[in-house]
Design a protein around this motif. Structure first.
Motif, PDB file in Angstrom:
ATOM      1  N   ASN A  51       0.807  -1.221   0.000  1.00  0.00           N
ATOM      2  CA  ASN A  51       0.000   0.000   0.000  1.00  0.00           C
ATOM      3  C   ASN A  51       0.839   1.268   0.000  1.00  0.00           C
ATOM      4  O   ASN A  51       0.918   1.962   0.994  1.00  0.00           O
ATOM      5  CB  ASN A  51      -0.915   0.030   1.238  1.00  0.00           C
ATOM      6  CG  ASN A  51      -1.699  -1.254   1.397  1.00  0.00           C
ATOM      7  OD1 ASN A  51      -2.337  -1.694   0.466  1.00  0.00           O
ATOM      8  ND2 ASN A  51      -1.635  -1.838   2.567  1.00  0.00           N
ATOM      9  N   LEU A  54      -1.112   4.423   1.024  1.00  0.00           N
ATOM     10  CA  LEU A  54      -1.305   4.596   2.474  1.00  0.00           C
ATOM     11  C   LEU A  54      -0.013   5.097   3.131  1.00  0.00           C
ATOM     12  O   LEU A  54      -0.043   5.971   3.993  1.00  0.00           O
ATOM     13  CB  LEU A  54      -1.765   3.276   3.104  1.00  0.00           C
ATOM     14  CG  LEU A  54      -2.062   3.311   4.604  1.00  0.00           C
ATOM     15  CD1 LEU A  54      -3.231   4.230   4.917  1.00  0.00           C
ATOM     16  CD2 LEU A  54      -2.365   1.914   5.139  1.00  0.00           C
ATOM     17  N   ARG A  57       0.301   8.739   2.675  1.00  0.00           N
ATOM     18  CA  ARG A  57      -0.617   9.502   3.527  1.00  0.00           C
ATOM     19  C   ARG A  57      -0.144   9.513   4.976  1.00  0.00           C
ATOM     20  O   ARG A  57      -0.330  10.484   5.692  1.00  0.00           O
ATOM     21  CB  ARG A  57      -2.028   8.902   3.443  1.00  0.00           C
ATOM     22  CG  ARG A  57      -2.731   9.211   2.144  1.00  0.00           C
ATOM     23  CD  ARG A  57      -4.163   8.751   2.197  1.00  0.00           C
ATOM     24  NE  ARG A  57      -4.345   7.392   1.721  1.00  0.00           N
ATOM     25  CZ  ARG A  57      -5.149   6.510   2.300  1.00  0.00           C
ATOM     26  NH1 ARG A  57      -5.811   6.823   3.387  1.00  0.00           N
ATOM     27  NH2 ARG A  57      -5.294   5.303   1.789  1.00  0.00           N
ATOM     28  N   GLY A 138      -5.622   5.035  18.897  1.00  0.00           N
ATOM     29  CA  GLY A 138      -6.399   3.884  18.429  1.00  0.00           C
ATOM     30  C   GLY A 138      -6.861   4.073  16.998  1.00  0.00           C
ATOM     31  O   GLY A 138      -6.758   3.169  16.160  1.00  0.00           O
ATOM     32  N   ALA A 139      -7.349   5.281  16.705  1.00  0.00           N
ATOM     33  CA  ALA A 139      -7.822   5.575  15.354  1.00  0.00           C
ATOM     34  C   ALA A 139      -6.656   5.531  14.364  1.00  0.00           C
ATOM     35  O   ALA A 139      -6.795   5.054  13.232  1.00  0.00           O
ATOM     36  CB  ALA A 139      -8.483   6.950  15.324  1.00  0.00           C
ATOM     37  N   LEU A 142      -5.857   2.015  13.525  1.00  0.00           N
ATOM     38  CA  LEU A 142      -6.807   1.489  12.538  1.00  0.00           C
ATOM     39  C   LEU A 142      -6.399   1.907  11.125  1.00  0.00           C
ATOM     40  O   LEU A 142      -6.568   1.161  10.170  1.00  0.00           O
ATOM     41  CB  LEU A 142      -8.220   2.007  12.825  1.00  0.00           C
ATOM     42  CG  LEU A 142      -8.965   1.356  13.987  1.00  0.00           C
ATOM     43  CD1 LEU A 142     -10.235   2.122  14.301  1.00  0.00           C
ATOM     44  CD2 LEU A 142      -9.299  -0.105  13.663  1.00  0.00           C
ATOM     45  N   SER A 146      -5.244  -1.143   8.910  1.00  0.00           N
ATOM     46  CA  SER A 146      -6.317  -1.556   8.003  1.00  0.00           C
ATOM     47  C   SER A 146      -6.755  -0.464   7.035  1.00  0.00           C
ATOM     48  O   SER A 146      -7.707  -0.658   6.280  1.00  0.00           O
ATOM     49  CB  SER A 146      -7.545  -1.995   8.812  1.00  0.00           C
ATOM     50  OG  SER A 146      -7.258  -3.143   9.557  1.00  0.00           O
ATOM     51  N   GLY A 147      -6.094   0.686   7.066  1.00  0.00           N
ATOM     52  CA  GLY A 147      -6.483   1.769   6.165  1.00  0.00           C
ATOM     53  C   GLY A 147      -7.836   2.380   6.496  1.00  0.00           C
ATOM     54  O   GLY A 147      -8.477   2.970   5.628  1.00  0.00           O
ATOM     55  N   LEU A 148      -8.277   2.250   7.757  1.00  0.00           N
ATOM     56  CA  LEU A 148      -9.576   2.823   8.123  1.00  0.00           C
ATOM     57  C   LEU A 148      -9.418   4.300   8.495  1.00  0.00           C
ATOM     58  O   LEU A 148      -8.474   4.677   9.179  1.00  0.00           O
ATOM     59  CB  LEU A 148     -10.191   2.095   9.317  1.00  0.00           C
ATOM     60  CG  LEU A 148     -10.529   0.618   9.188  1.00  0.00           C
ATOM     61  CD1 LEU A 148     -11.376   0.173  10.365  1.00  0.00           C
ATOM     62  CD2 LEU A 148     -11.250   0.330   7.892  1.00  0.00           C
ATOM     63  N   VAL A 149     -10.365   5.125   8.024  1.00  0.00           N
ATOM     64  CA  VAL A 149     -10.380   6.548   8.391  1.00  0.00           C
ATOM     65  C   VAL A 149     -11.773   6.890   8.927  1.00  0.00           C
ATOM     66  O   VAL A 149     -12.747   6.213   8.592  1.00  0.00           O
ATOM     67  CB  VAL A 149     -10.020   7.460   7.191  1.00  0.00           C
ATOM     68  CG1 VAL A 149      -8.572   7.288   6.801  1.00  0.00           C
ATOM     69  CG2 VAL A 149     -10.935   7.193   6.004  1.00  0.00           C
ATOM     70  N   PRO A 150     -11.888   7.929   9.771  1.00  0.00           N
ATOM     71  CA  PRO A 150     -13.190   8.260  10.353  1.00  0.00           C
ATOM     72  C   PRO A 150     -14.215   8.687   9.297  1.00  0.00           C
ATOM     73  O   PRO A 150     -13.854   9.265   8.268  1.00  0.00           O
ATOM     74  CB  PRO A 150     -12.873   9.445  11.275  1.00  0.00           C
ATOM     75  CG  PRO A 150     -11.423   9.376  11.518  1.00  0.00           C
ATOM     76  CD  PRO A 150     -10.817   8.790  10.293  1.00  0.00           C
ATOM     77  N   GLU A 151     -15.472   8.383   9.613  1.00  0.00           N
ATOM     78  CA  GLU A 151     -16.570   8.841   8.766  1.00  0.00           C
ATOM     79  C   GLU A 151     -17.045  10.179   9.308  1.00  0.00           C
ATOM     80  O   GLU A 151     -17.255  10.317  10.511  1.00  0.00           O
ATOM     81  CB  GLU A 151     -17.720   7.834   8.854  1.00  0.00           C
ATOM     82  CG  GLU A 151     -17.823   6.958   7.645  1.00  0.00           C
ATOM     83  CD  GLU A 151     -18.934   5.906   7.813  1.00  0.00           C
ATOM     84  OE1 GLU A 151     -19.460   5.510   6.791  1.00  0.00           O
ATOM     85  OE2 GLU A 151     -19.246   5.510   8.949  1.00  0.00           O
ATOM     86  N   VAL A 175     -10.067  13.516   4.412  1.00  0.00           N
ATOM     87  CA  VAL A 175     -11.044  13.465   5.501  1.00  0.00           C
ATOM     88  C   VAL A 175     -10.802  14.667   6.416  1.00  0.00           C
ATOM     89  O   VAL A 175      -9.658  14.997   6.710  1.00  0.00           O
ATOM     90  CB  VAL A 175     -10.885  12.160   6.317  1.00  0.00           C
ATOM     91  CG1 VAL A 175     -11.801  12.152   7.523  1.00  0.00           C
ATOM     92  CG2 VAL A 175     -11.165  10.955   5.435  1.00  0.00           C
TER      93      VAL A 175
END
Lengths: 464, 109
Positions: A51, A54, A57, A138-139, A142, A146-151, A175
């Motif tokens: 990735n 990622l 970023r 924690g965020a 993530l 796992s490449g998770l970002v807040p909604e 975001v």
């Protein structure tokens, strides 16, 4: 019995392993995660491979760990994805109780080096226990793993370099936080200014990096609020609303995610399990193990280095880890006194230089009152056992007990997390009620097992 | 709460409370559940308390779930695997229920 067990495969643990290898000291590296790198370089090997977007970023502070994580090859003796639930010492050796995919075992070593790093200071405020209230670290984990970002919409609240870094990483991911509540609370100017000047002289590029992050946040159009009071998370089964007061005005935002951060502190769970003595850091409000200049704790065979000894950041952790590993090699008779001293000198100098920046950060980003249970209206302190601030206050007043007695009377700190989330706050509340210092009140003593294990796992241990 | 910023290259499906959830290989159970919009991982000692992950690095124990029949599993430390059976953990509520059902059974005996 092996010579050395290294706990934690982050910057410090990897450095200790490499340095001990140079002096032919047999060492086993142990970590809870399936991949080395620690939290700062979490999933770096995988992300570099798969990735690149990622990695871009997450930025240079993340990819800087490339050389370090690649120092670990397939031949290295290591035990990853292993859960340590016990650490006991006697005069000759240390014993680690651990469970891995293979088995549950008692591992004996002559010496142990704890490199289990830092953790975020738990942020206690009204509604902090609602699902949807999460730590920024924690965020960020993530995102790395796992490449998770807040909604959107979501709110960020906190202070310190990690907050600025994370918001920048989010902006690079397209975001934008709906609001940023800046909790920066500095020591008196006359205290931090001398450190600020030294930090600027010795670390101008790092200071500039921080200013660049801040500038970008200010230009991004994210609404920034300061002087935050009455921070409250509301909702029934999960977060629905965040409210606060800023410059005397009331604000609220409907959102399902609130990210908080109040600086990082050493993870002392294993140090406490081994009964190492701890000290209270009055300025940064954290417990850290009492160590000599080489990282040896009050126990003769427990060395503690990196951020688990004292918060110095990744670069400082690497320098300290080298100092610790060399000193350990010298003690084991693998490095002569002369060459140990010779190699030590430049490292000590380097660490002293690093600490100019650390001292500035320590004075500039104080733990925030918004997250201090003495200053805010938080109700729940121990989340695992559901113990309220009032219950702790009553126990502290009525029986004028010590912290470990308050634990017995109220059950605070007796749950799964073993006081990770409430321990320091319980100490602060008791100190306030009894008008004593936190240092005097002390900390929740370590209790075994550090992490849950099943009776079956315990029974499967082969003796010998 | 969270969304994916990368495509899932290697999808793995597992169950959460009998519902199928698709995650990416190497996701932790916690990441997979958060990405799927799950907000309650467990109910605390008091039935009204809903709990979900905070730290994601194994310290806070707020992410406990039941995995393949084993309770008290830290969802942030365990990676998903195909057909894994994950369930909400009911804290002490379950113990209370178990005791009640045991008592009923012993009366029937």
């Amino acid at each position: 019995m092996i010579d050395v067990a290294i706990v934690g495969a982050g910057p410090a643990g990897l450095t200790v392993l490499e340095e001990l290898g140079k002096h032919n000291v047999e060492a086993l590296l142990i970590d809870e995660q399936p991949q080395a790198g620690g939290q700062i370089y979490r999933s770096l090997t995988k992300n570099l491979h798969e990735n690149s977007d990622l990695c871009n970023r997450l930025g240079e502070s993340y990819t800087a760990g490339k050389k370090l994580v690649s120092s670990l090859d397939d031949q290295t003796e290591k035990l990853l994805h292993a859960r340590i639930w016990d650490l006991t010492t006697n005069l000759q050796s240390v014993t680690l109780g651990l469970t891995s995919a293979k088995n549950t075992q008692l591992l004996h070593a002559k010496q142990v080096v704890l490199c289990n790093g830092a953790m975020e200071r738990p942020t206690a405020f009204s509604g902090w226990n609602l699902p949807g209230v999460m730590s920024i670290g924690g965020a960020q984990t993530l995102m790395k793993a796992s490449g998770l970002v807040p909604e959107e919409p979501f709110v960020v609240v906190g202070s310190g370099p990690l907050v600025y870094l994370y918001i920048n990483q989010l902006l690079d991911s397209g975001v934008k936080p709906t609001a940023f509540l800046d909790l920066t609370q500095s020591n008196n100017k006359k205290h931090y200014l001398p450190h600020a000047i030294k930090a600027l002289v010795h670390h101008s590029s790092l200071i500039q990096q921080g200013l660049k992050w801040q500038k970008r946040i200010n230009r991004s159009g994210i609404p920034v609020y300061q002087n935050i009071q009455q921070l409250t998370a509301k909702g029934e089964k999960s977060l629905q609303k965040v409210s606060w007061q800023s410059q005397g005005r009331y604000h609220e935002i409907d959102c399902k995610l609130l990210l908080t951060h109040d600086g990082i502190i050493p993870n002392t769970q294993l140090a406490k399990a081994a009964n190492c003595q701890l000290h209270w850091h009055e300025l940064q409000k954290y417990w850290h193990p009492k160590l000599n200049e080489y990282g040896l704790s009050s126990k003769k065979n427990v060395w503690i280095t990196g951020d688990s000894g004292y918060i110095d950041g990744a670069e400082g952790a690497i320098i300290k880890a080298r100092i610790t590993a060399m000193s350990l090699a010298n003690q084991l008779g693998r490095l002569s006194y002369g060459s140990w001293q010779k190699q030590l000198a430049p490292l000590t100098k380097k660490l002293k230089k690093m600490r100019h920046l650390r001292h500035f950060l320590e004075h500039y980003y104080l733990p925030s009152d918004a997250f201090n249970p003495i200053c805010n209206n938080v109700d729940l302190i121990c989340r695992c056992e559901q113990v309220s601030k009032t219950q702790i206050q009553i126990a502290a007043q009525e029986q004028s007990q010590g912290i470990n007695q308050v634990r017995v009377f109220t059950r605070c700190g007796m749950g799964h997390c073993k006081g990770y989330q409430c321990g320091d706050n319980v100490g602060k509340i008791i100190a306030h009620e009894q008008q004593r210092s936190v240092m005097e009140v002390g900390y929740l003593s370590g209790r075994l097992p550090v992490k849950a294990l099943t009776v079956g796992e315990l029974a499967s241990i082969k003796s010998g | 709460m969270f969304k994916r910023s990368m495509p899932m290259l290697d999808p793995v499906s597992f169950f959460f409370n009998e519902k199928v959830i698709v995650a990416n290989k190497n996701d932790t159970v916690a990441a997979a559940l958060l990405a799927a919009g799950i907000t309650t991982f467990s109910l605390g000692t008091n039935e009204k308390t809903h709990r979900a992950p905070v730290c994601m690095i194994g310290n806070c124990f707020e992410c406990l779930v039941e995995i393949d029949g084993q309770s008290n599993q830290q969802a942030c430390l365990i990676e998903v695997s195909a057909n894994m059976n994950v369930k909400t953990q009911y804290g002490l509520v379950l113990v209370k229920d178990l005791l009640e059902s045991n008592m009923k059974n012993s009366k029937n005996d």
